[in-house]
Scaffold this motif. Structure first.
Motif, PDB file in Angstrom:
ATOM      1  N   SER A  92       0.828  -1.211   0.000  1.00  0.00           N
ATOM      2  CA  SER A  92       0.000   0.000   0.000  1.00  0.00           C
ATOM      3  C   SER A  92       0.862   1.262   0.000  1.00  0.00           C
ATOM      4  CB  SER A  92      -0.927  -0.004   1.221  1.00  0.00           C
ATOM      5  OG  SER A  92      -1.705   1.170   1.262  1.00  0.00           O
ATOM      6  N   LYS A  93       1.916   1.257   0.802  1.00  0.00           N
ATOM      7  CA  LYS A  93       2.804   2.428   0.847  1.00  0.00           C
ATOM      8  C   LYS A  93       3.499   2.646  -0.495  1.00  0.00           C
ATOM      9  CE  LYS A  93       3.885   2.244   5.806  1.00  0.00           C
ATOM     10  NZ  LYS A  93       4.973   2.206   6.802  1.00  0.00           N
ATOM     11  N   ASN A 137       4.594  10.115  -9.370  1.00  0.00           N
ATOM     12  CA  ASN A 137       4.157  10.282 -10.758  1.00  0.00           C
ATOM     13  C   ASN A 137       3.313  11.545 -10.928  1.00  0.00           C
ATOM     14  OD1 ASN A 137       5.445   7.925 -11.521  1.00  0.00           O
ATOM     15  ND2 ASN A 137       3.620   6.646 -11.348  1.00  0.00           N
ATOM     16  N   GLY A 138       2.492  11.840  -9.932  1.00  0.00           N
ATOM     17  CA  GLY A 138       1.629  13.011 -10.006  1.00  0.00           C
ATOM     18  C   GLY A 138       2.378  14.328  -9.920  1.00  0.00           C
ATOM     19  N   ASP A 169      -5.732   6.516   0.816  1.00  0.00           N
ATOM     20  CA  ASP A 169      -6.537   6.070  -0.315  1.00  0.00           C
ATOM     21  C   ASP A 169      -6.274   6.966  -1.529  1.00  0.00           C
ATOM     22  OD1 ASP A 169      -7.929   8.433   0.224  1.00  0.00           O
ATOM     23  OD2 ASP A 169      -9.558   7.406   1.260  1.00  0.00           O
ATOM     24  N   GLU A 170      -6.906   6.628  -2.662  1.00  0.00           N
ATOM     25  CA  GLU A 170      -6.650   7.365  -3.898  1.00  0.00           C
ATOM     26  C   GLU A 170      -7.049   8.829  -3.781  1.00  0.00           C
ATOM     27  OE1 GLU A 170      -8.246   5.534  -7.367  1.00  0.00           O
ATOM     28  OE2 GLU A 170      -7.331   3.587  -6.976  1.00  0.00           O
ATOM     29  N   GLU A 171      -8.138   9.095  -3.073  1.00  0.00           N
ATOM     30  CA  GLU A 171      -8.582  10.483  -2.910  1.00  0.00           C
ATOM     31  C   GLU A 171      -7.535  11.293  -2.159  1.00  0.00           C
ATOM     32  OE1 GLU A 171     -12.323  13.092  -1.055  1.00  0.00           O
ATOM     33  OE2 GLU A 171     -12.192  10.923  -0.700  1.00  0.00           O
ATOM     34  N   TYR A 172      -7.006  10.718  -1.086  1.00  0.00           N
ATOM     35  CA  TYR A 172      -6.010  11.448  -0.309  1.00  0.00           C
ATOM     36  C   TYR A 172      -4.730  11.652  -1.117  1.00  0.00           C
ATOM     37  CZ  TYR A 172      -2.860  12.843   3.419  1.00  0.00           C
ATOM     38  OH  TYR A 172      -1.952  13.537   4.175  1.00  0.00           O
ATOM     39  N   VAL A 173      -4.305  10.644  -1.856  1.00  0.00           N
ATOM     40  CA  VAL A 173      -3.118  10.783  -2.694  1.00  0.00           C
ATOM     41  C   VAL A 173      -3.299  11.936  -3.670  1.00  0.00           C
ATOM     42  CG1 VAL A 173      -1.819   9.681  -4.564  1.00  0.00           C
ATOM     43  CG2 VAL A 173      -2.303   8.414  -2.464  1.00  0.00           C
TER      44      VAL A 173
END
Length: 417
Positions: free
Chosen positions: A268-269, A278-279, A396-400
């Motif tokens: 997960s990490k 990447n973002g 989670d994806e939203e937090y990322v």
């Protein structure tokens, strides 16, 4: 025109009150095993601690794994097992937690600090320049979940006939081309205090060398002749000066359950860290910690260095601005450059080691070691620009996405200053 930064009164990128699941994840299985350990007669080094050693050895692949009460203890045991003592030198990184250096000083040896490269780990070229007739070991630190060029350091250690010790406190479960961290060195230390396998303390020593195991396992238990140890059968006595570094059985019980979950934590990490990197990859002012080909970085923390000149700010100012947006970034590791790297810390620079003496810095030396004259230029510059995010497996994806957006917001605002 950029949005006003939260640190200047603007609206945070992440709404207040965001919480993540507790980590490590504690379930009924954890509670039951710990409770069973509490109810048994033996709370010191008991059956769960012993089982944790066996299970960790099976997971990690090292012949000998034995549990300790901390990562610091694991490193002290590793240095002591190599027979390192007064007058000896141990080459290590200055950009790390203090245990990587004081484990040598505890044995009366002198930490010699080599520079780091863009991986934020030891630079093998500078390490070889630091080797002298007094050098007895290289203690390589795998920082933040990354792995140093341990293979090249292994060659250097073999060439000079010295030990290679691996500090895996922040990088257990990382890999180098399929080889698990701690497997290429003569002996290695691991921490379980807040790391991937988190039991609030504890650690492990790893080795495939029988002679080092025999010395280390005695060293961690006051050099007493315990059952199944190398001194079994001898009269009950302390056979050399040694501390008590045993793990307790309650920690062993928790470690056994957490070991079954740790692969999920790490995956997960890695996923979250990779997506954040990447973002932000199109932002030239934010540079991620370099990772060598074939290395599995496990991201105990996600670390970047920033172009402070282009953004016209310090790393602390940038981290504070991102933190105000709701992402708990921190600035340079060890407070670099004010009191970090380690050779700028008072315990070495003043020095303040063994009372009012200068031991071991003056032991058998005409000119004592003076850390005030030390300089590792690349590491000092790189680490002074460092920012970091403590990774959690519950991101989670939203937090990322919000982490990425917060950094973009801050970069845009600083560009416009």
């Amino acid at each position: 025109m950029s949005e006003p930064l939260a640190i200047l009164g603007g609206i945070p990128a992440i709404p207040p009150g965001l919480e993540f699941k507790m980590w490590p994840e504690v379930t009924g299985v954890d509670e039951a095993l710990v409770l069973a350990s509490l109810r048994q007669d033996k709370h010191a080094f008991g059956p769960h601690a012993e089982a944790l050693q066996e299970e960790f050895s099976a997971w990690n692949g090292n012949k000998y794994c034995f549990a300790t009460n901390s990562g610091t203890a694991a490193l002290h045991m590793s240095v002591a097992a190599c027979g390192i003592g007064p007058g000896d030198e141990v080459i290590t990184s200055p950009n790390t937690f203090v245990a990587s250096a004081n484990c040598a000083a505890y044995c009366g040896a002198i930490p010699i600090f080599a520079d780091i490269d863009d991986t934020m780990c030891l630079d093998p070229v500078d390490v070889e320049k630091k080797i002298t007739s007094r050098t007895k070991a290289i203690l390589v630190v795998n920082l933040f979940g990354n792995i140093a060029n341990v293979r090249e350091l292994r060659k250097i250690a073999d060439k000079h006939g010295i030990y290679l010790i691996e500090d895996c406190c922040q990088s257990h479960f990382s890999e180098d081309n399929g080889i698990t961290a701690g497997s290429l060195a003569d002996i290695a230390g691991v921490s379980f205090g807040g790391k991937h396998l988190n039991i609030g303390g504890g650690g492990m020593v790893l080795t495939n060398n029988t002679a080092l195991w025999e010395r280390a396992i005695l060293f961690h238990d006051a050099a007493l002749p315990r059952a199944n140890g190398p001194a079994e059968g001898k009269p009950y006595a302390n056979y050399f000066l040694a501390p008590n570094y045993k793990i307790n059985d309650i920690m062993g019980a928790m470690g056994r359950v957490q070991l079954k979950k740790v692969d999920g934590y790490v995956d997960s990490k890695i996923r979250s860290a990779t997506n954040i990197i990447n973002g932000l990859s199109d932002i030239e002012e934010i540079i991620p910690q370099a990772v060598r080909p074939g290395v599995k970085h496990t991201y105990w923390t996600l670390n970047f260095s920033i172009d402070t000149d282009a953004l016209n700010c310090t790393a602390d100012e940038f981290a504070d601005a991102v933190a105000a947006e709701g992402v708990p970034f921190s600035g340079p590791y060890l407070g670099t450059p004010d009191v970090g790297p380690l050779y700028k810390n008072p315990f070495l620079s003043e020095p303040n080691l063994y009372g009012n003496s200068r031991f071991p810095l003056d032991y058998n030396r005409e000119t004592p070691i003076d850390y005030r004259k030390w300089n590792n230029p690349h590491g000092e510059e790189l680490m002074s620009k460092g920012i970091a995010l403590q990774m959690q497996p519950s991101f989670d994806e939203e937090y990322v996405g919000q982490v990425i957006e917060a950094n973009r917001k801050v970069v845009t605002a600083f560009r416009e200053k």
